[in-house]
Structures are given as structure tokens and as C-alpha cells.
Design a protein around this motif. Sequence first.
Motif, short mmCIF file in Angstrom:
data_model
loop_
_atom_site.label_atom_id
_atom_site.label_comp_id
_atom_site.label_asym_id
_atom_site.label_seq_id
_atom_site.Cartn_x
_atom_site.Cartn_y
_atom_site.Cartn_z
N PHE A 190 -70.73 13.79 40.90
CA PHE A 190 -72.12 13.40 40.69
C PHE A 190 -72.95 13.59 41.94
O PHE A 190 -72.60 13.10 43.02
CB PHE A 190 -72.21 11.95 40.25
N CYS A 236 -71.17 13.85 29.60
CA CYS A 236 -71.10 13.27 30.93
C CYS A 236 -69.77 12.51 31.09
O CYS A 236 -69.44 11.67 30.27
CB CYS A 236 -72.26 12.32 31.14
N SER A 265 -69.10 10.23 32.98
CA SER A 265 -69.31 8.82 33.29
C SER A 265 -69.80 8.03 32.10
O SER A 265 -69.26 7.00 31.75
CB SER A 265 -70.31 8.71 34.44
N CYS A 266 -70.84 8.55 31.40
CA CYS A 266 -71.43 7.75 30.33
C CYS A 266 -71.24 8.37 28.95
O CYS A 266 -71.55 7.75 27.94
CB CYS A 266 -72.91 7.54 30.58
N SER A 291 -72.84 10.72 27.50
CA SER A 291 -73.99 11.30 26.80
C SER A 291 -74.02 12.81 27.00
O SER A 291 -73.41 13.34 27.92
CB SER A 291 -75.29 10.65 27.26
N CYS A 329 -76.91 15.08 33.83
CA CYS A 329 -76.88 13.96 32.90
C CYS A 329 -78.25 13.30 33.01
O CYS A 329 -78.65 12.89 34.08
CB CYS A 329 -75.79 12.96 33.29
N CYS A 348 -76.90 5.96 33.00
CA CYS A 348 -75.59 6.47 33.37
C CYS A 348 -75.13 5.83 34.69
O CYS A 348 -75.80 5.94 35.70
CB CYS A 348 -75.66 7.98 33.52
N THR A 376 -74.78 8.31 37.74
CA THR A 376 -76.07 8.84 38.15
C THR A 376 -76.85 7.75 38.87
O THR A 376 -77.48 7.98 39.90
CB THR A 376 -76.86 9.35 36.92
ZN ZN Z 1 -73.98 10.18 32.51
#
Ligand code: ZN
Length: 613
Positions: free
Chosen positions: A293, A365, A367-368, A370, A381, A386, A389
Amino acid sequence: MNNLPNKTFNELSVEELVNLIEYHNNRYWKEGNPEISDEEYDLLTRQLEIKDPFNPLLEKIAFPRFNRAEKIRHAVPMLSLEKAYSRGGVVQWAEKFARTEDELFSIQPKYDGISANFANGVLASRGDGFEGENISDKIPLIELEADGYKGPLNRDARGEIIIRNDDFKNIYSKILKKDGALYKNQRNAVAGIMGLKKIDEMLSQGAKLTLVDYGMIKEILPFSKLKDENSWNDILKEFSILPYPMDGVVVKFHDDAYSASLGATAHHPRGQIAFKISGLRMPSVIKNVEWSFGKNCLTPIAMIDPVRIGGITIKKVTLHNLKFVNDNDLRIGDKVIVERAGDVIPHIVSSEKGAERTSFIIEKCPSCGSALVIEGPELKCVNQECPDTKLRRLLSAVRSIGIERLGEPTLKKMMSALSVKKLKDIFSLTKEDFLALEGFREKSADNLFREIQSARKTSDRALLASLNIEGVGKNIAKSILEKYSLGELRKMSAAELENISGIGPERSKGLSKELERQSEIIAELLDALDVSVTKTSDASENLKTICFTGKMPEKRSHYERLAGTAGYKPVDSVTEKLSLLVVADINENSSKMEKAKKYGVKIIPLSEWLVND
Ligand SMILES: [Zn+2]
């Protein structure tokens, strides 16, 4: 031109490098009066090798002239070899001429020294390949190593004059150059010694050179094996433990008659090729890729088979962005050439498709979860919630308002344990809050608390830059704030923003959208922070100046930044015009303090300035 231009070597263009190297070659070889050290010369040539690996000047450097009067005609020319910088290049060349899959190739080390030919009792340098120079006066220094022979140079040989690794370590750690210094690397030492007019000094110090016959070490491989990467790597590994300096391998047809029948181009024999491993480049394989990221996008980082370049083990290289990955069609399993240039993050300079390839482009993503968006060259993202992010953005905001002690791990802990969500949350944290975090002690908690509180004082410019609005760095922030206050900016339309210098129609749209989205945060920050208004550029001439002296608890840059946000211009010396001298200890009399007293400049101790200014 008599000196290095005012640039670092990696900022020089190819043309500038060529000019400089030619100039220094002249100083060294023709005038015998070098101006730069061997190491600097090395750095220059390495830069050229990185920027323009096929530059003809590199060839000249590899085959230096010694300025001898007597020229020797080579009975068989010593042509230079065509070069490949990847194994693929070697295979391509072999494919062109190999008659069958069983065609035999001989692979030899490419020694890193000076090529020479010894025939009829005369030692000659390579020169232009057809005519060399008589360097027979160096024979007393030279030991010949040829197939089954090691001893004085008393039989015909064609090879490379080098210094063995063990000799360099043992003998050359004591041998001094004319200027009293030690030789820093083997090739420079060989070239330097070959260029000497007299060798008495070298002989008396016990200097020794070795002429390695090109035919002494070789491995024979059929074409089918040459194409196999493992056999190839085995040979490189085997060569790498030999006691000779090397910078690659030479691949030839084992059948000399066939090789000769292929003839030569104007420059190179067709039946041979050199595979050059620059000291800064090594082959490896992409094992895996992680998307890391960044502030506004995801960066692909490749985990590679570890390689050692310039004494450092490299396990990760950057693949820059999505566009780079797509342009080069990179996948997991691909073979790559890794380069490390100076302090630059290792990157790849070329790639070759692997046998088994897996794409690593992601759509969601990590991490999240989406869906990711492609914007220009980047993968992003765009989910505002997030977690990663957010962490990146917060980290970058923390950096731009100058809280340097607050790193990623601590920030992560703050987000999870202290429910920090936004920049402003950080300012309401107490020393006790930090002590509750893992790894914090009294002193570190206290330091962090103080640094955060001192960052509370900021300028509108630093604050605007800290909002992470794409395209708005400190400079654009400056031109915006010369016209409008942060408070006004919150409510401005794209059309209004477009009139600010440096902001085009594209950027104004994005900017107004971001400002609208962050309107509430800006209001909060304006409320939470002690924000000073940036003076316009006309006023900057009349800024109050400030100078710091004495040993202070934090780095000087820390106080200078504080001073900047308080509307001062930090300077290094005390003059009559200085507005304020801040001293670490009012009782310690320094020359700066004396000067300030003489000029009647106001002097205050740091402790007082921190409280009042
Ligand atoms: Zn994300």
C-alpha cells in the motif's frame, strides 16, 4: 573542463559520462597525471555501463592503450566479442548457428583484466585487435597459468593479465602505488601497473601478475544443455569460486574449424559471444508478488530468489506500478535481471518468460476486499474506509506535518488500540495512552507526546499538503494559499480553483471534489491545530530570521521547521540583520553569541523560545 561537474554520477547523461571518461582516460594514459581516484573512475565507468551498456567507449576502457612506441601486429587478430546481457541472448545466438541439438559449446570464464598475447618472446597488448603495443618489459612480473602449466612466462599464450583474488588479498594489501596509496581493485591495479614506465618499485615490493590462458578453464555443453537454465547456472556457480576476477563467461563453438568458417562481422567473430554479468546485475526469478500500500495506490513488490549484488543480498525488487507489469508482461515464475544502482531500490532491467507462469494482478483490495480501480499507470483502492489505505494516508499526513518519531508500527497500534482514525485524534492522546501501547516506556512515551504536541503548531501550507490531495504538494499548496485561506478553500468550486496558477482544469475538478469530501476534516484540523498563515512571497523577503546554536535535544532541522511554521526564516550565521538567536544554554558563551551581543541581536534560551514562540 577540468573537474567533475556539480552533479552526482548518476545524474550525468550518457554524453556527459563519455566526455568525462575520455577526459580522464587522457589524463591517465597520455599525460600520466590522473585527476580522480581509481574508485571515482570506476564509478564513472559503471554508470556508463548501467545507462548505455553497449557504448563503444566501454570497449576502449576494456582494452586500454599504454602509449608505447613499439607496435606489434597480431598474427591472429584479437577481435572483441559480441555481448549478451541475458542468458536468452546467448541462446538466441546459439540457435542461429547451431547445426544440431548435440552441437558442442565451450564455456569459459570471462576474466576481468587486460587481454594480451605472448608469441615469439614478445608480450603484446590487444590494442585495436589487429595491432597491439609491446609490453614485454612487464614479463618479469608475470606468471603464466595455462592448461597443465604454472610458472614463468616462457611459452606462447593468449589470455588475460589479471591479479588472482588470493594474491590481491595477500600481496596487494602491502603494495603501494606511486602516490603511497593501496590499489583498490584488481583491474585498476593491473591497468595501473601495465601503464608504469618502470617496474623496479613493483618488483621490489613483490608485485605479481598472472596471465591466464583463455583455454585453461572450460566446460563443454551440448546445445540442448546450453538451453537448460540449471546446467547454465551450475557452470556460473562453479566458475564463481575460481580464484580469478571475472565479469561473465565466453561461449564458443567447440568445433574450432566450424567456428572459423562462420567468419566475423566488422567487429566480432560470429562463432563466439560474451555473456556479461555486470557487478550490479544478476539473474533471478520472480517467486511471488505482494501488492504494497502506498499513499494513493498499490505498488507491486516482487519476492525473488535471493541474489547477491555488490555484497548485499537482495530478496525483493520493486515492479513500480501496474503499467510496468503490463508493459513487460511480468508473471510469477518469470526470469529477471535484477540491477542495483547505487542506493536506488533494486529493480529489474529485463525479463524472460518462465516455464510456469502465474499472473499476480489482483482485482480486489487485499486489505478491504473492495474492487480495485485502474487509474493511469496505477492500481488503486478507492474505498475511503479501507484500513491499509487509511493507515498509509494517516502515515503520510503525520510525515507532512513533521511528526517523525511516529512510525508505521506505532501508528497501527494507535489505530487498533486507541481508536485513532484521523490525524486530529493523535493530538488528543496523552502520555498515559502511549504507555498503554506495547513497547513504550516512560521516556519514549514522553518524547512522542512532546513531538506530537509541538507539531500542533503548523502552517496552513504544511496542513494543506498533509491532506493527501493528489497533485497538491507543498508547492501547489503555496500558490493556492497565496490567494485563499484554508477556510475559504473548503467551499470553493472547480471553476474558482482553476484560476489559481499551477492548477489546470483537470486538477481543479479533483481538487474541489477532495476539498468537499475533506471539508469536515479541514474544519476539525483548523480547530485542533495551531495553524499559522503563510506569508505571501512578497512578504518572504521581510521574514524575521532566526539562528540556532549549541547542542539541543532534537535535531537542528526539527527546530528550524518549528521556526518556519512560526513565520521565521532559519539562517546559519549571525549577522547584523538577524532577528533572533536561540541558544541551547544561555550560560555557554559561543562565538555566535558573542557576535549577536556585538550586533545587539536578541538572544533567548531554547526553553523559553519553545514556550513562547
Ligand atoms: Zn482497500
